[in-house]
Scaffold this motif. Structure first.
Motif, PDB file in Angstrom:
ATOM      1  N   TYR A  12      26.305 -41.156  11.623  1.00 54.66           N
ATOM      2  CA  TYR A  12      26.302 -39.879  11.211  1.00 54.66           C
ATOM      3  C   TYR A  12      25.553 -38.761  12.141  1.00 54.66           C
ATOM      4  O   TYR A  12      24.349 -39.355  12.152  1.00 54.66           O
ATOM      5  N   LEU A  13      25.914 -37.731  12.392  1.00 60.15           N
ATOM      6  CA  LEU A  13      25.198 -36.567  12.583  1.00 60.15           C
ATOM      7  C   LEU A  13      25.231 -35.515  11.411  1.00 60.15           C
ATOM      8  O   LEU A  13      26.390 -35.156  11.057  1.00 60.15           O
ATOM      9  N   THR A  14      24.027 -35.097  11.142  1.00 57.85           N
ATOM     10  CA  THR A  14      23.823 -34.181   9.894  1.00 57.85           C
ATOM     11  C   THR A  14      22.628 -33.319  10.029  1.00 57.85           C
ATOM     12  O   THR A  14      21.552 -33.496  10.457  1.00 57.85           O
ATOM     13  N   SER A  15      23.131 -32.188   9.439  1.00 61.22           N
ATOM     14  CA  SER A  15      22.152 -31.146   9.031  1.00 61.22           C
ATOM     15  C   SER A  15      21.145 -31.741   7.980  1.00 61.22           C
ATOM     16  O   SER A  15      21.557 -32.527   7.312  1.00 61.22           O
TER      17      SER A  15
ATOM     18  N   ASP B 241      31.247 -37.579  11.517  1.00 59.35           N
ATOM     19  CA  ASP B 241      31.360 -39.080  11.601  1.00 59.35           C
ATOM     20  C   ASP B 241      31.311 -39.559  12.940  1.00 59.35           C
ATOM     21  O   ASP B 241      31.894 -38.886  13.784  1.00 59.35           O
ATOM     22  N   LEU B 242      30.302 -40.322  13.219  1.00 59.78           N
ATOM     23  CA  LEU B 242      30.110 -40.584  14.663  1.00 59.78           C
ATOM     24  C   LEU B 242      30.686 -42.006  14.964  1.00 59.78           C
ATOM     25  O   LEU B 242      30.656 -42.594  16.003  1.00 59.78           O
TER      26      LEU B 242
ATOM     27  N   SER C 197      31.830 -46.041  13.126  1.00 62.66           N
ATOM     28  CA  SER C 197      30.958 -47.277  12.493  1.00 62.66           C
ATOM     29  C   SER C 197      30.253 -48.242  13.708  1.00 62.66           C
ATOM     30  O   SER C 197      30.922 -48.524  14.573  1.00 62.66           O
ATOM     31  N   HIS C 198      28.961 -48.447  13.203  1.00 59.27           N
ATOM     32  CA  HIS C 198      28.232 -49.367  14.019  1.00 59.27           C
ATOM     33  C   HIS C 198      28.085 -49.077  15.502  1.00 59.27           C
ATOM     34  O   HIS C 198      27.743 -49.690  16.293  1.00 59.27           O
ATOM     35  N   THR C 199      28.121 -47.715  15.614  1.00 58.08           N
ATOM     36  CA  THR C 199      28.076 -47.162  17.037  1.00 58.08           C
ATOM     37  C   THR C 199      26.336 -46.931  17.477  1.00 58.08           C
ATOM     38  O   THR C 199      26.051 -46.829  18.666  1.00 58.08           O
ATOM     39  N   ALA C 200      25.487 -47.412  16.306  1.00 63.58           N
ATOM     40  CA  ALA C 200      24.397 -47.157  16.887  1.00 63.58           C
ATOM     41  C   ALA C 200      23.721 -45.927  17.109  1.00 63.58           C
ATOM     42  O   ALA C 200      23.316 -46.019  18.482  1.00 63.58           O
ATOM     43  N   SER C 201      23.964 -44.727  16.709  1.00 66.76           N
ATOM     44  CA  SER C 201      23.862 -43.534  17.377  1.00 66.76           C
ATOM     45  C   SER C 201      22.341 -43.127  17.384  1.00 66.76           C
ATOM     46  O   SER C 201      21.722 -43.006  16.131  1.00 66.76           O
TER      47      SER C 201
END
Length: 311
Positions: free
Chosen positions: A162-165, A204-205, A207-211
């Motif tokens: 995920y990307l989050t503040s 939500d980016l 699952s398992h994308t290794a962002s």
């Protein structure tokens, strides 16, 4: 290594070894005034530095120990400073998947740490972030954002990266829960009281994308839709039947908040999603002064420049 484009043609024409001494799995880098900072996996170092300097030969000053130890699966330590350079933030991943080797190995890990530029005043700024890597300030705000790699072992579709503040003193669930109050029943040392005020991530980016890498776009070279939005480099999955990630995605922002679905921006790194055949693994991403992007690829050891058509 330092690369320079002296004639502004978008390609480096000088390459020099910039720094070799004092390094131990280095990752994050930062310049504040006349100091060049490097985040080793186990310590934050700084070196005397002058703008334009092509090689650092001085001895490092260790200004802070960083949590590492023998259990140190997620070893990267990324760095960012706030707008006035009065604080440094260090992204520290967990040592294991879900604390399975004992939480005594996870002290001050799975966190973003805050400290003064001299290394004093170190504290946990936010916690429960399994493996935060990329960090950036949403344009026009004082809000820090991070890209986080979530846990493994719950199937192909769980758990979303995920990307989050990043909320000061916020707790994001690891290892006890994911995406809010979804309890991970595999965790042996459960602490229900930790979940009373768990923060739910923003975006939500997959699952398992290794962002990993994160860059907010403040340039003008790309179309207006990209202004102030976030680019995320996805390193790609290693434990999924169909490969996920292996691309750069974009999240539009408005008024300092995510404002639309995740979009594919740069693809083509996967030859066949059903096989372990890929052309590259996006890792880090930054914006250059001319508005183009640089993307690192640690499979082919390549730095790609992404520019607008005709630039």
């Amino acid at each position: 290594t330092i690369l320079r484009d002296t004639n502004k043609d978008g390609k480096p024409d000088t390459k020099e070894t910039f720094l070799t001494n004092g390094l131990n799995q280095p990752f994050g880098m930062l310049v504040i005034g006349k100091w060049f900072y490097v985040a080793n996996t186990d310590a934050l170092l700084r070196f005397p530095y002058e703008p334009g300097q092509m090689k650092i030969t001085g001895k490092p000053e260790k200004i802070a120990d960083l949590p590492a130890g023998k259990v140190n699966q997620h070893w990267t330590r990324n760095l960012i400073a706030n707008a006035d350079n009065s604080k440094i933030y260090v992204a520290v991943g967990c040592g294991t998947n879900i604390g399975e080797k004992g939480m005594e190995h996870e002290i001050m890990k799975a966190s973003i740490l805050e400290m003064n530029p001299d290394g004093s005043g170190i504290r946990i700024y936010a916690s429960g972030l399994r493996n935060p890597v990329g960090m950036g300030w949403a344009p026009g705000t004082k809000t820090l954002w991070t890209a986080v790699n979530e846990r493994d072992g719950l199937g192909d579709e769980l758990v979303p990266d995920y990307l989050t503040s990043v909320k000061e003193n916020g707790f994001y669930g690891w290892p006890y829960s994911y995406w809010g109050n979804h309890i991970d029943t595999r965790v042996k040392e459960m602490k229900p009281e930790m979940l009373d005020n768990v923060v739910v991530p923003d975006v939500d980016l997959g699952s398992h994308t290794a962002s990993l890498g994160l860059a907010f776009y403040t340039g003008k070279a790309f179309p207006e839709k990209y202004r102030n939005g976030a680019f995320i480099a996805q390193h790609g999955s290693w434990n999924r039947k169909l490969l996920s990630g292996y691309k750069v995605v974009f999240v539009p922002f408005s008024n300092g908040k995510a404002a639309g679905p995740v979009e594919d921006f740069l693809t083509g790194f996967v030859e066949d999603p059903q096989k372990d055949e890929v052309y590259g693994r996006p890792t880090g991403i930054i914006m250059l002064p001319d508005g183009s992007l640089l993307l690192t690829d640690d499979k082919t050891n390549t730095i790609w420049r992404i520019s607008a058509s005709g630039a």
